[in-house]
Design a protein around this motif. Sequence first.
Motif, short mmCIF file in Angstrom:
data_model
loop_
_atom_site.label_atom_id
_atom_site.label_comp_id
_atom_site.label_asym_id
_atom_site.label_seq_id
_atom_site.Cartn_x
_atom_site.Cartn_y
_atom_site.Cartn_z
N LYS A 152 31.19 58.79 32.28
CA LYS A 152 32.13 58.41 31.22
C LYS A 152 33.61 58.55 31.60
CE LYS A 152 29.40 58.63 27.09
NZ LYS A 152 29.49 57.26 26.64
N PRO A 153 34.04 59.65 32.22
CA PRO A 153 35.48 59.74 32.50
C PRO A 153 35.87 59.08 33.83
CG PRO A 153 34.45 61.79 33.09
CD PRO A 153 33.37 60.90 32.56
N THR A 154 35.43 57.85 34.06
CA THR A 154 35.68 57.17 35.33
C THR A 154 36.63 56.00 35.15
OG1 THR A 154 33.47 57.72 36.14
CG2 THR A 154 34.57 55.90 37.21
N ASP A 155 37.59 55.89 36.06
CA ASP A 155 38.43 54.70 36.15
C ASP A 155 38.08 53.99 37.45
OD1 ASP A 155 39.75 55.05 33.79
OD2 ASP A 155 41.62 55.77 34.67
N LEU A 156 37.95 52.68 37.36
CA LEU A 156 37.51 51.88 38.49
C LEU A 156 38.43 50.67 38.62
CD1 LEU A 156 34.93 51.67 40.38
CD2 LEU A 156 34.00 50.17 38.62
N VAL A 157 39.00 50.48 39.81
CA VAL A 157 39.77 49.27 40.10
C VAL A 157 38.98 48.50 41.14
CG1 VAL A 157 41.86 48.32 41.15
CG2 VAL A 157 42.04 50.18 39.53
N ILE A 158 38.74 47.24 40.86
CA ILE A 158 38.04 46.37 41.80
C ILE A 158 39.03 45.31 42.26
CG2 ILE A 158 36.13 44.76 42.12
CD1 ILE A 158 34.76 46.26 39.75
N ARG A 159 39.30 45.32 43.57
CA ARG A 159 40.21 44.34 44.15
C ARG A 159 39.38 43.33 44.92
NH1 ARG A 159 43.03 44.42 49.07
NH2 ARG A 159 42.55 46.62 49.31
N ALA A 160 39.48 42.07 44.51
CA ALA A 160 38.73 41.01 45.17
C ALA A 160 39.44 40.62 46.47
CB ALA A 160 38.61 39.80 44.25
N LEU A 161 38.68 40.51 47.53
CA LEU A 161 39.21 40.06 48.81
C LEU A 161 39.03 38.54 48.91
CD1 LEU A 161 37.75 42.91 51.06
CD2 LEU A 161 40.08 42.68 50.16
N PRO A 162 39.71 37.89 49.87
CA PRO A 162 39.60 36.43 49.96
C PRO A 162 38.17 35.91 50.02
CG PRO A 162 41.41 37.18 51.30
CD PRO A 162 40.72 38.41 50.78
N ALA A 163 37.26 36.64 50.64
CA ALA A 163 35.86 36.20 50.73
C ALA A 163 35.18 36.14 49.36
CB ALA A 163 35.08 37.12 51.67
N ALA A 164 35.72 36.83 48.37
CA ALA A 164 35.12 36.84 47.03
C ALA A 164 35.21 35.46 46.38
CB ALA A 164 35.81 37.87 46.14
N GLY A 165 36.18 34.66 46.76
CA GLY A 165 36.34 33.33 46.17
C GLY A 165 35.19 32.40 46.48
N THR A 166 34.53 32.59 47.61
CA THR A 166 33.41 31.73 47.99
C THR A 166 32.06 32.42 47.83
OG1 THR A 166 33.66 32.39 50.30
CG2 THR A 166 34.80 30.38 49.62
N ALA A 167 32.07 33.66 47.41
CA ALA A 167 30.82 34.43 47.26
C ALA A 167 30.12 34.07 45.95
CB ALA A 167 31.12 35.92 47.29
N SER A 168 28.81 34.14 45.98
CA SER A 168 28.03 33.93 44.76
C SER A 168 28.06 35.20 43.90
CB SER A 168 26.58 33.58 45.11
OG SER A 168 25.94 34.70 45.69
N SER A 169 27.59 35.07 42.67
CA SER A 169 27.52 36.23 41.79
C SER A 169 26.62 37.32 42.37
CB SER A 169 26.99 35.84 40.41
OG SER A 169 27.93 35.01 39.76
N SER A 170 25.52 36.91 42.98
CA SER A 170 24.61 37.92 43.55
C SER A 170 25.24 38.62 44.75
CB SER A 170 23.26 37.29 43.92
OG SER A 170 23.43 36.30 44.90
#
Length: 122
Positions: free
Chosen positions: A86-104
């Motif tokens: 519960k007391p967690t903060d999470l930052v997710i930074r997408a890298l350039p490869a994320a643009g062509t990656a599938s959801s899975s």
Amino acid sequence: MLPQQQKFTSPSDFSRTIKRGRRAGTRTVVVHLVDRSSMPDADIALQGGPRVGLIVSKAVGNAVIRHRTSRRLRHICVSRFGSLPKPTDLVIRALPAAGTASSSELDSDLNKALKKLGVGHG
């Protein structure tokens, strides 16, 4: 869609998590994780539930690709809330490869990064 109480509300939330948190990366994402219960600022530490912030820069692609990547990451995050402390903060930074990656692929990479940080999905 992320509920309001599970979103970052200010740029300081992002910078605090990136500076104080632990980091793990994969091919498509870099994850910064911080436990708010260890923070000296009591009002931040007491805010409920895990909170998530996404960073999807122009390096990922044009506006259509960035928004699609953001939607995919948000959807994946919603499914993870049950496994995050519960007391967690999470930052997710997408890298350039994320643009062509599938959801899975994004889901798998986020899972790998969280396992590196000691927070498994399940």
